[in-house]
Design a protein around this motif. Structure first.
Motif, short mmCIF file in Angstrom:
data_model
loop_
_atom_site.label_atom_id
_atom_site.label_comp_id
_atom_site.label_asym_id
_atom_site.label_seq_id
_atom_site.Cartn_x
_atom_site.Cartn_y
_atom_site.Cartn_z
N TRP A 73 -5.95 0.13 3.95
CA TRP A 73 -6.54 -0.81 5.06
C TRP A 73 -5.00 -0.46 6.06
N VAL A 74 -5.61 -0.46 7.33
CA VAL A 74 -4.37 -0.76 8.45
C VAL A 74 -5.14 -1.94 9.08
N ALA A 75 -3.95 -2.87 9.55
CA ALA A 75 -4.26 -4.16 10.25
C ALA A 75 -3.37 -4.04 11.49
N LEU A 76 -4.16 -4.33 12.85
CA LEU A 76 -3.73 -4.52 13.78
C LEU A 76 -3.43 -6.15 14.36
N LEU A 77 -1.94 -6.10 14.66
CA LEU A 77 -1.61 -7.63 15.00
C LEU A 77 -1.08 -7.68 16.40
N LEU A 78 -1.14 -8.60 17.08
CA LEU A 78 -0.61 -8.75 18.48
C LEU A 78 0.26 -9.78 18.68
N GLY A 79 1.34 -9.40 19.30
CA GLY A 79 2.26 -10.38 19.75
C GLY A 79 2.21 -11.15 20.83
N ARG A 80 3.33 -11.01 21.79
CA ARG A 80 3.38 -11.95 22.80
C ARG A 80 2.40 -11.65 23.95
N ASP A 81 1.51 -10.36 23.82
CA ASP A 81 0.68 -10.35 24.72
C ASP A 81 -0.16 -8.77 24.08
N GLY A 82 -1.22 -8.42 24.81
CA GLY A 82 -1.85 -7.18 24.47
C GLY A 82 -1.33 -5.87 24.29
N GLY A 83 -0.06 -6.01 24.76
CA GLY A 83 0.81 -4.63 24.68
C GLY A 83 1.93 -4.70 23.64
N ASP A 84 2.05 -5.75 22.69
CA ASP A 84 3.13 -6.01 21.71
C ASP A 84 2.33 -5.95 20.31
N PRO A 85 2.11 -4.59 20.03
CA PRO A 85 1.26 -4.55 18.54
C PRO A 85 2.39 -4.41 17.48
N LEU A 86 1.73 -4.70 16.47
CA LEU A 86 2.35 -4.33 15.03
C LEU A 86 1.29 -3.80 14.23
N LEU A 87 1.44 -2.63 13.64
CA LEU A 87 0.56 -2.16 12.77
C LEU A 87 0.96 -2.04 11.57
N LEU A 88 0.25 -2.69 10.42
CA LEU A 88 0.63 -2.78 8.72
C LEU A 88 -0.27 -1.94 8.38
N GLN A 89 0.35 -1.30 7.12
CA GLN A 89 -0.64 -0.50 6.19
C GLN A 89 -0.76 -1.46 4.96
N LEU A 90 -1.95 -1.74 4.29
CA LEU A 90 -1.84 -2.41 3.16
C LEU A 90 -2.65 -1.45 2.22
N LYS A 91 -1.61 -1.15 1.12
CA LYS A 91 -2.30 -0.03 0.35
C LYS A 91 -2.47 -0.64 -0.94
N GLU A 92 -3.42 -0.31 -1.64
CA GLU A 92 -3.62 -0.61 -2.93
C GLU A 92 -2.42 0.08 -3.88
N ALA A 93 -1.72 -0.76 -4.92
CA ALA A 93 -1.17 -0.02 -5.72
C ALA A 93 -1.81 -0.10 -7.13
N GLN A 94 -2.00 0.93 -7.75
CA GLN A 94 -2.56 1.04 -8.98
C GLN A 94 -1.33 1.11 -10.06
N THR A 95 -1.65 1.45 -11.38
CA THR A 95 -0.72 1.61 -12.33
C THR A 95 0.00 3.12 -12.32
N SER A 96 1.32 3.07 -12.29
CA SER A 96 1.85 4.18 -12.16
C SER A 96 1.44 5.46 -13.18
N VAL A 97 1.44 6.63 -12.72
CA VAL A 97 1.01 7.64 -13.68
C VAL A 97 1.98 7.65 -14.79
N LEU A 98 3.24 7.42 -14.63
CA LEU A 98 4.25 7.36 -15.73
C LEU A 98 4.07 6.55 -16.71
N ALA A 99 3.25 5.50 -16.64
CA ALA A 99 3.23 4.11 -17.44
C ALA A 99 2.62 4.50 -18.89
N ASP A 100 1.93 5.64 -18.98
CA ASP A 100 1.16 6.01 -20.25
C ASP A 100 2.23 6.60 -21.03
N HIS A 101 3.30 7.28 -20.54
CA HIS A 101 4.33 8.02 -21.18
C HIS A 101 5.77 7.25 -21.40
N LEU A 102 5.99 5.85 -20.86
CA LEU A 102 6.97 5.21 -21.09
C LEU A 102 7.18 3.88 -21.18
#
Length: 500
Positions: A338-367
């Motif tokens: 997901w991407v989230a749009l946040l605004l700060g002092r006004d409508g021209g002060d953006p912060l774009l955050l990425q919310l990314k799902e973290a699943q189990t590492s593909v290495l976990a089955d072997h380590l």
């Protein structure tokens, strides 16, 4: 190419976890204990070097050339389908479509397949914090918190403690696969790989001679590369670096804000560009939409507790105004992002955050299992251990989704001066230089968590290991082409479905 020492500045994101990232004990993602500060039973540099040389008996350096698929090797399509069961069903065909486009694109999405194959290869027994997916496109230009452009590893979805050789083999195989796509001769590909492995080996020796803090502060400063080492890069590479630097600096929050959002009824909202970018209001309606927005808002509100106090205070100055689902990468397609749009002092002060799902590492089955129950925390902890400079908004959170499943996420800025290489545009010399830069970066990242002295001693000063990895990379590129052909056949027979 070279790595330069950074100015000694302690970053809060690293200070939060004083784990063994700067120590020389074997890599682990468990927090350091009080025993780590005691000097009894602490091995000397000579003892650590001896450990590396002893490891040659268990895994001779030449043995790394060997690759043969296991007699009972799992079907690669079954492995991909196994991952698909945990992903969004409507995006799985898009993932297959992207992997179908070329052997290199297939390789980008096949980290799980290679992890299973690497589990049967020789290792020295010296562990580090692994990237887990160290192909050449996961090295790129990034912005440091001090607003300097650096070169570093970017993707840590699969990060996990394990054998340092696995990351290096993943990188070098990607160089061969990209070289084949460009029509490079076998001798040219061999030169590219041996140059990269040579850079890893030589830089591990340099890092082994450094003090712990010097290793921790070491980074690749792009400005230093372009000004002080123009003669090493050559005119063509210098021009390409200057262009890449300018492009990376232009890829900032304001550019993403202008490209991805628009004003609708007086309110700033995400554009609609299905299936790549879909505002939450188009995905769901009514109570389901409201519940999803509430869940995403909960992640942003609660994840702030994983930031340092000053960054938490900065985040509190923004308000959430819109969210959308975004498709990213190749291997990640289908995971919830997901991407989230946040605004700060006004409508021209953006912060774009990425919310990314973290699943189990593909290495976990072997380590051995990770110490972190929260997969988002696993990703963030691994990133902070390996990167010289991490995003100031990097954090994690767990949420009970509206689908009644508990899911882990990590959060970072969507775009912040990021520049990526285009291997299709590289000639052999350019790919050689880029491979050396990636390998030097990987050595620096491994040296922060693993026993750099033991690794350097294991590698030695000759080219035995370099030549062995070159043979492995070619053999694994053959395997990757066969697996890509298997996907092509699976699509042709209707076993899996693709979508444009």
């Amino acid at each position: 190419m070279t790595i330069v020492g950074a100015r000694p500045v302690l970053r809060d994101s690293q200070a939060q976890r004083p784990a063994s990232a700067a120590s020389d004990r074997p890599a682990t993602d468990r927090p350091a204990t009080s025993r780590a500060v005691l000097d009894r039973d602490w091995p000397t540099p000579a003892e650590r070097a001896a450990r590396g040389k002893v490891a040659r008996a268990n895994a001779p350096r030449g043995s790394h050339a060997e690759y043969e698929p296991a007699s009972r090797r799992a079907d690669p399509i079954d492995m991909l389908e196994g991952q698909s069961h945990t992903r969004l069903p409507d995006l799985v065909p898009l993932r297959y479509q992207r992997m179908l486009e070329s052997p290199f694109r297939f390789y980008r999405g096949a980290a799980a397949i290679m992890a299973a194959d690497l589990a049967g290869t020789p290792t020295s027994g010296i562990d580090v914090q692994l990237c887990g997916d160290a192909h050449l496109l996961n090295f790129r230009l990034l912005a440091s918190p001090e607003r300097r452009l650096v070169f570093d590893i970017n993707d840590f979805d699969e990060t996990h403690p394990g054998p340092w050789e696995w990351d290096l083999k993943r990188l070098t195989a990607s160089l061969v696969i990209a070289g084949r796509a460009n029509g490079f001769r076998p001798s040219e590909r061999r030169a590219i790989v041996t140059a990269a492995v040579g850079a890893y080996r030589s830089w591990m020796h340099r890092l082994a001679a450094m003090n712990n803090l010097d290793v921790w502060y070491t980074h690749i400063d792009v400005a230093d590369l372009s000004t002080r080492f123009a003669d090493v890069l050559g005119r063509r590479a210098s021009r390409q670096l200057a262009k890449a630097t300018a492009n990376a600096r232009s890829r900032d929050q304001l550019r993403a804000f202008a490209k991805l959002t628009e004003v609708v009824d007086g309110q700033r909202r995400f554009n609609s560009d299905p299936p790549l970018l879909i505002p939450v209001g188009e995905l769901l309606a009514g109570a389901e939409r409201d519940q999803l927005i509430a869940s995403l808002g909960f992640i942003i509100e609660r994840y702030a507790s994983t930031l340092s106090v000053d960054r938490r205070s900065l985040l509190a100055q923004y308000r959430l105004v819109d969210v959308a689902r975004k498709v990213v990468g190749v291997g990640s397609v289908g995971t919830r992002c997901w991407v989230a749009l946040l605004l700060g002092r006004d409508g021209g002060d953006p912060l774009l955050l990425q919310l990314k799902e973290a699943q189990t590492s593909v290495l976990a089955d072997h380590l051995p299992a990770s110490a972190f129950d929260n997969q988002g925390e696993r990703v963030v902890a691994g990133q902070r251990r390996m990167q010289a400079s991490s995003d100031i908004f990097l954090g994690w959170q767990r949420v009970d989704g509206f689908d009644h499943q508990q899911r882990d996420f990590y959060v970072r800025q969507l775009q912040d001066w990021k520049g990526i290489a285009v291997p299709e545009n590289m000639f052999p010399r350019g790919m050689t230089q880029f491979g050396r830069l990636c390998a030097a970066t990987l050595a620096r990242a491994h040296a922060r968590s693993g026993d750099r002295i033991a690794i350097a001693a294991y590698l030695g000063t000759g080219k035995t290991f370099d030549y062995a990895i070159a043979r492995f990379a070619e053999a694994y590129a053959d395997q990757n082409e066969a697996d890509h052909a298997a996907l092509t056949q699976a699509v042709r027979t209707g076993r899996v479905r693709t979508a444009p």
